[in-house]
Motif scaffolding. Structure first.
Motif, short mmCIF file in Angstrom:
data_model
loop_
_atom_site.label_atom_id
_atom_site.label_comp_id
_atom_site.label_asym_id
_atom_site.label_seq_id
_atom_site.Cartn_x
_atom_site.Cartn_y
_atom_site.Cartn_z
N LEU A 97 21.27 41.98 49.95
CA LEU A 97 20.63 41.33 48.80
C LEU A 97 20.05 40.03 49.32
CD1 LEU A 97 23.06 41.83 45.77
CD2 LEU A 97 21.04 43.14 46.38
N MET A 98 18.72 39.91 49.29
CA MET A 98 18.02 38.82 49.98
C MET A 98 17.24 37.95 49.01
SD MET A 98 17.20 37.72 53.20
CE MET A 98 17.19 39.14 54.33
N ASP A 99 17.61 36.69 48.93
CA ASP A 99 16.81 35.72 48.19
C ASP A 99 15.51 35.48 48.95
OD1 ASP A 99 16.05 33.83 46.32
OD2 ASP A 99 17.23 32.22 47.21
N LEU A 100 14.47 35.03 48.25
CA LEU A 100 13.19 34.81 48.93
C LEU A 100 12.98 33.36 49.33
CD1 LEU A 100 10.72 37.11 46.97
CD2 LEU A 100 11.70 37.46 49.24
N ARG A 101 13.31 32.44 48.46
CA ARG A 101 13.05 31.03 48.73
C ARG A 101 14.31 30.37 49.30
NH1 ARG A 101 9.39 29.21 43.50
NH2 ARG A 101 7.46 30.20 44.23
N MET A 102 14.29 30.16 50.62
CA MET A 102 15.44 29.57 51.30
C MET A 102 14.96 28.65 52.41
SD MET A 102 18.06 32.82 51.68
CE MET A 102 16.85 33.78 52.62
N PRO A 103 15.79 27.69 52.83
CA PRO A 103 15.40 26.79 53.93
C PRO A 103 15.44 27.50 55.28
CG PRO A 103 17.66 26.36 53.25
CD PRO A 103 17.10 27.35 52.26
N ARG A 104 14.89 26.81 56.27
CA ARG A 104 14.84 27.23 57.67
C ARG A 104 14.01 28.50 57.87
NH1 ARG A 104 20.03 26.91 61.30
NH2 ARG A 104 21.02 28.27 59.75
N ARG A 105 14.45 29.64 57.38
CA ARG A 105 13.65 30.86 57.42
C ARG A 105 13.76 31.51 56.06
NH1 ARG A 105 14.92 34.00 62.28
NH2 ARG A 105 12.94 33.30 63.15
N ASP A 106 12.61 31.74 55.42
CA ASP A 106 12.65 32.27 54.06
C ASP A 106 12.99 33.75 54.06
OD1 ASP A 106 10.29 33.77 54.53
OD2 ASP A 106 9.01 32.22 53.66
N GLY A 107 13.24 34.27 52.87
CA GLY A 107 13.65 35.66 52.75
C GLY A 107 12.57 36.66 53.10
N LEU A 108 11.31 36.27 52.96
CA LEU A 108 10.21 37.17 53.31
C LEU A 108 10.21 37.48 54.80
CD1 LEU A 108 7.70 38.75 52.56
CD2 LEU A 108 6.38 36.63 52.75
N GLU A 109 10.27 36.43 55.63
CA GLU A 109 10.29 36.63 57.07
C GLU A 109 11.58 37.33 57.49
OE1 GLU A 109 9.20 36.67 61.04
OE2 GLU A 109 8.04 36.43 59.20
N ALA A 110 12.69 36.95 56.89
CA ALA A 110 13.96 37.59 57.23
C ALA A 110 13.93 39.08 56.88
CB ALA A 110 15.11 36.90 56.49
N THR A 111 13.30 39.41 55.75
CA THR A 111 13.19 40.82 55.36
C THR A 111 12.40 41.62 56.39
OG1 THR A 111 13.38 40.36 53.00
CG2 THR A 111 12.27 42.39 53.62
N ARG A 112 11.27 41.06 56.83
CA ARG A 112 10.47 41.75 57.85
C ARG A 112 11.31 42.05 59.09
NH1 ARG A 112 6.27 37.74 56.89
NH2 ARG A 112 4.61 38.61 55.60
N LEU A 113 12.06 41.05 59.53
CA LEU A 113 12.85 41.21 60.75
C LEU A 113 13.99 42.20 60.56
CD1 LEU A 113 12.98 37.46 61.86
CD2 LEU A 113 11.63 39.30 62.90
#
Length: 224
Positions: free
Chosen positions: A55-71
């Motif tokens: 379960l991934m939030d989108l707006r977060m510090p350092r690396r946002d959830g969008l980039e984290a989701t891609r990875l």
């Protein structure tokens, strides 16, 4: 699934993580195995715990959830390859553009943070079983932003749908409306196994990784 569904919670708000943990703690087949407060920490935690669903939030510090989701979907972890993991993004209505980007990045679906607890549990079970679903209510909110990506994408999507048989197109449109396999079977007078066969064909023909991406093609073509 024959084992507990292993879930990692990623949100920069500890209260949100605590609330989700309480909700999921009441489900006998779901186990929260890790938490993270941002996208960087998420990749490390996911690499260690190897969950079934994030379960991934989108707006977060350092690396946002969008980039984290891609990875995460691509199986790229903090220190090497990950087992590709299904991601459900968490959002509110004012992040429609980020949600669309997350779905295009391969997320299996998304939930609003005020989603009723039982629906959060159901969504996790569906995604873990390989059947991502779109909430019809949220789908309606996204149609405008999904279809506003320009005429080239709309033209390409219409061409993709035109390559389908009539029945395949019917199933694709129903997926775009957020309907489950059982609902599609009832609406089109088909058996659920037959619907699953059509979904598999659509994934191949449309070059999609999951049914959410089928829905995006339908929306781009203006057929939802």
């Amino acid at each position: 699934m024959s084992h507990d569904i292993r879930v990692v919670l990623v949100d920069d708000d500890p209260l949100v993580r605590a609330g989700l943990g309480m909700i999921l703690g009441g489900a006998p087949d779901i186990r929260v195995v890790g938490e993270a407060g941002d996208g960087v920490e998420a990749l490390t935690t996911i690499g260690v715990e190897q969950p079934d669903v994030v379960l991934m939030d989108l707006r977060m510090p350092r690396r946002d959830g969008l980039e984290a989701t891609r990875l995460v979907v691509a199986g790229q972890g903090a220190s090497g390859r990950l087992t590709p993991t299904r991601v459900i993004v968490l959002t509110t209505f004012d992040t429609d553009d980020m949600v669309v980007s997350a779905l295009r990045a391969g997320a299996s679906g998304f939930l609003l943070k005020d989603t009723p607890p039982e629906r959060i549990v159901d969504a996790i079970r569906s995604v873990a079983a390989g059947e991502p679903t779109l909430s019809p209510t949220v789908t309606a909110q996204l149609i405008a932003s999904v279809t506003s990506g320009g005429s080239d994408r709309s033209t390409a999507a219409r061409a993709q749908l035109a390559s389908l048989t009539d029945r395949e197109r019917d199933v694709a449109v129903a997926i775009g409306q957020g309907k489950s396999n059982a609902e599609i079977a009832t609406e089109l007078y088909l058996g659920v196994p037959t619907v699953k066969t059509y979904v598999s064909r659509l994934l191949t023909k449309l070059g999609a990784d999951n049914r959410v991406q089928i829905a995006l093609v339908v929306h781009d073509a203006g057929q939802s």
